[in-house]
Design an enzyme around this catalytic site. Structure first.
Site, short mmCIF file in Angstrom:
data_model
loop_
_atom_site.label_atom_id
_atom_site.label_comp_id
_atom_site.label_asym_id
_atom_site.label_seq_id
_atom_site.Cartn_x
_atom_site.Cartn_y
_atom_site.Cartn_z
N LYS A 138 0.84 -1.19 0.00
CA LYS A 138 0.00 0.00 0.00
C LYS A 138 0.88 1.25 0.00
CE LYS A 138 0.46 2.19 3.28
NZ LYS A 138 1.63 2.83 3.97
N TYR A 224 -4.80 4.17 5.57
CA TYR A 224 -5.36 3.43 6.71
C TYR A 224 -6.63 4.12 7.21
CZ TYR A 224 -1.07 0.73 7.07
OH TYR A 224 -0.03 -0.12 6.81
P1 NAD Z 1 12.24 1.46 2.91
O1 NAD Z 1 12.76 2.78 2.52
O2 NAD Z 1 12.63 0.93 4.24
O3 NAD Z 1 12.64 0.37 1.82
C1 NAD Z 1 12.51 0.64 0.46
C2 NAD Z 1 13.31 -0.39 -0.33
O4 NAD Z 1 13.24 -0.03 -1.71
C3 NAD Z 1 14.78 -0.43 0.05
O5 NAD Z 1 15.22 -1.77 0.05
C4 NAD Z 1 15.46 0.34 -1.06
O6 NAD Z 1 16.79 -0.08 -1.30
C5 NAD Z 1 14.55 0.02 -2.24
N1 NAD Z 1 14.63 1.03 -3.31
C6 NAD Z 1 14.75 0.74 -4.61
N2 NAD Z 1 14.77 1.86 -5.34
C7 NAD Z 1 14.69 2.89 -4.47
C8 NAD Z 1 14.69 4.29 -4.63
N3 NAD Z 1 14.76 4.88 -5.83
N4 NAD Z 1 14.59 5.06 -3.52
C9 NAD Z 1 14.47 4.47 -2.28
N5 NAD Z 1 14.46 3.14 -2.09
C10 NAD Z 1 14.58 2.35 -3.18
O7 NAD Z 1 10.66 1.54 2.78
P2 NAD Z 1 9.59 0.59 3.45
O8 NAD Z 1 9.15 1.21 4.73
O9 NAD Z 1 10.06 -0.79 3.48
O10 NAD Z 1 8.36 0.79 2.43
C11 NAD Z 1 8.30 0.08 1.20
C12 NAD Z 1 6.83 -0.05 0.77
O11 NAD Z 1 6.11 -0.75 1.78
C13 NAD Z 1 6.10 1.28 0.59
O12 NAD Z 1 5.17 1.19 -0.45
C14 NAD Z 1 5.36 1.45 1.91
O13 NAD Z 1 4.18 2.24 1.80
C15 NAD Z 1 5.02 0.02 2.23
N6 NAD Z 1 4.87 -0.20 3.68
C16 NAD Z 1 3.74 -0.80 4.11
C17 NAD Z 1 3.54 -1.03 5.44
C18 NAD Z 1 2.30 -1.71 5.92
O14 NAD Z 1 2.03 -1.68 7.12
N7 NAD Z 1 1.53 -2.35 5.03
C19 NAD Z 1 4.52 -0.62 6.37
C20 NAD Z 1 5.67 -0.04 5.89
C21 NAD Z 1 5.85 0.17 4.54
#
Ligand code: NAD
Length: 379
Positions: A138, A224
């Site tokens: 999401k 949410y």
């Molecule tokens: P994060 O920044 O911790 O991780 C992002 C990942 O994408 C990293 O591994 C990074 O290396 C990679 N990546 C690839 N290309 C990138 C770029 N151009 N810029 C930045 N990162 C890049 O983020 P996250 O918190 O893991 O979030 C990732 C996804 O998951 C998002 O869509 C977020 O909304 C979703 N999310 C959902 C929940 C939930 O409760 N459902 C919780 C957290 C995150």
């Protein structure tokens, strides 16, 4: 107020001792016999950031119908760490360039896209074209048009699609749905939901960069609030009006800091939502003709908590929401059980997101919505 159903208390509870990383890589579900439905489906996580590492991979360790079979990462240094920790063979490790060759790998049944929001559509479409079932984090994408493209790609490839809406598999969420559906406290005439936290991190993070996130608090926590307004009433809104507030413009240069929105539902129910990257809020209140229901905390990973106007607590044993969510989707693929977070649900929420941004651009104007029952899943 403990109503234990399959989705709230199931055999997952009785297998905690088996929950090791190595067991997670067992392709046969323990104690499930043989045959098509006993096979655990292999999931490949795309993007090994904080959510994959902190929640999804640990959630898969105890899953019953799926396991962590592969990874897709742009950071070579993460490969060995993940391979060792989760017993992943080299053959199931991909980078963003060779990702499409995953089509040839029968060990991967489901691709789970966990990248910054603007990258969801590209990788979900590539996964569908590779013949893999898709879970898209999401918000589903950064526009309704992208949601349509993902849905179309999955339909044309004949693969299943769901959105990473973990709350749809959570016991507390489903208890609210039940109380609303059964009118335990009468008809709902007011719903209010807060989903927010204070962002103080690196100002260059992708969540504050519109090109990568598609927007700020609304695209992050706001979905949410939209979700809980909808399951708190059991219906889709027929209109929305919204306002934006900014107190730290030097930090939130590119994305929205705080948004409030009011929704009208078909029966006259009024909905209110608050989402922000500048305050702590994590609550759902459902006001009914004969009482009320409250969850607080409501949107976090748990344990959640709730109570109702008759003085009772809503309380369930804690389970990983991510494990439940991925198991629900794997079961859907294997047996045709309900998909609790289909693509249409993600698209519906993006329609509401776009209407909220439109309302703000137009000075808080009320924007009509024509959603019917789109994305409403009976459970
Ligand atoms: P994060 O920044 O911790 O991780 C992002 C990942 O994408 C990293 O591994 C990074 O290396 C990679 N990546 C690839 N290309 C990138 C770029 N151009 N810029 C930045 N990162 C890049 O983020 P996250 O918190 O893991 O979030 C990732 C996804 O998951 C998002 O869509 C977020 O909304 C979703 N999310 C959902 C929940 C939930 O409760 N459902 C919780 C957290 C995150």
């Amino acid at each position: 107020m403990k109503s234990i159903s399959r989705r709230t208390f199931n055999s997952k509870f009785s297998k905690g001792v088996l929950g090791t990383a190595l067991m997670a890589n067992a392709p046969l579900a323990c104690g499930m016999g043989t045959g098509q439905n006993s096979k655990k489906l292999g999931i490949a996580l795309v993007g090994l950031g904080s959510y994959s590492g902190g929640q999804l991979a640990p959630g898969l360790v105890n899953a019953q119908h799926c396991y962590l079979a592969g990874i897709v990462t742009g950071t070579p240094a993460k490969e060995n760490i993940w391979m060792e920790r989760y017993n992943i063979p080299q053959a199931n490790v991909y980078n963003y360039e060779n990702f499409d060759t995953i089509a040839n790998n029968d060990a991967i049944d489901i691709v789970y896209v966990v990248l910054p929001n603007s990258m969801h559509a590209d990788f979900c479409i590539r996964a569908a074209k590779a013949g893999k079932h898709v879970i898209c984090e999401k918000p589903m994408a950064v526009s309704v048009a992208e949601c349509d493209a993902i849905i179309a790609a999955c339909a044309s490839a004949g693969v299943k699609l769901s959105v990473g809406y973990r709350m749809q598999s959570d016991a507390y969420t489903n208890e609210v749905k039940r109380l609303v559906r059964e009118k335990t406290f009468g008809d709902v005439n007011y719903v209010s939901s807060d989903a927010s936290y204070i962002s103080r991190g690196n100002p260059d993070q992708w969540r504050l960069n519109r090109a990568l996130s598609g927007g700020g608090a609304l695209m992050n926590m706001g979905v949410y609030s939209i979700q809980s307004n909808i399951y708190g009433t059991g219906t889709n809104p027929i209109s929305v009006s919204a306002q934006e507030f900014s107190t730290r413009p030097e930090y939130f240069k590119d994305t929205d800091e705080t948004i409030t929105a009011q929704m009208e539902f078909p029966n006259g129910t009024v909905g209110h939502m608050y989402t922000s990257h500048n305050a702590n809020g994590n609550r759902l209140y459902v006001g009914c003709t004969k009482g009320w229901i409250e969850l607080n905390p409501c949107h976090s990973y748990g344990p959640l908590a709730g109570r109702t106007s008759d003085g009772k607590e809503i309380s369930f044993p804690h389970q990983s929401q991510q494990m439940l969510q991925m198991d629900d989707f794997a079961e859907h693929i294997k047996s045709g059980s309900t998909n609790f977070a289909p693509g249409e649900m993600g698209k519906r929420d993006m329609i509401i997101v776009e209407a909220i941004y439109k309302s703000i651009r137009e000075g808080g104007k009320t924007i009509a919505l024509d959603l019917g029952n789109m994305g409403i899943v009976q459970s």
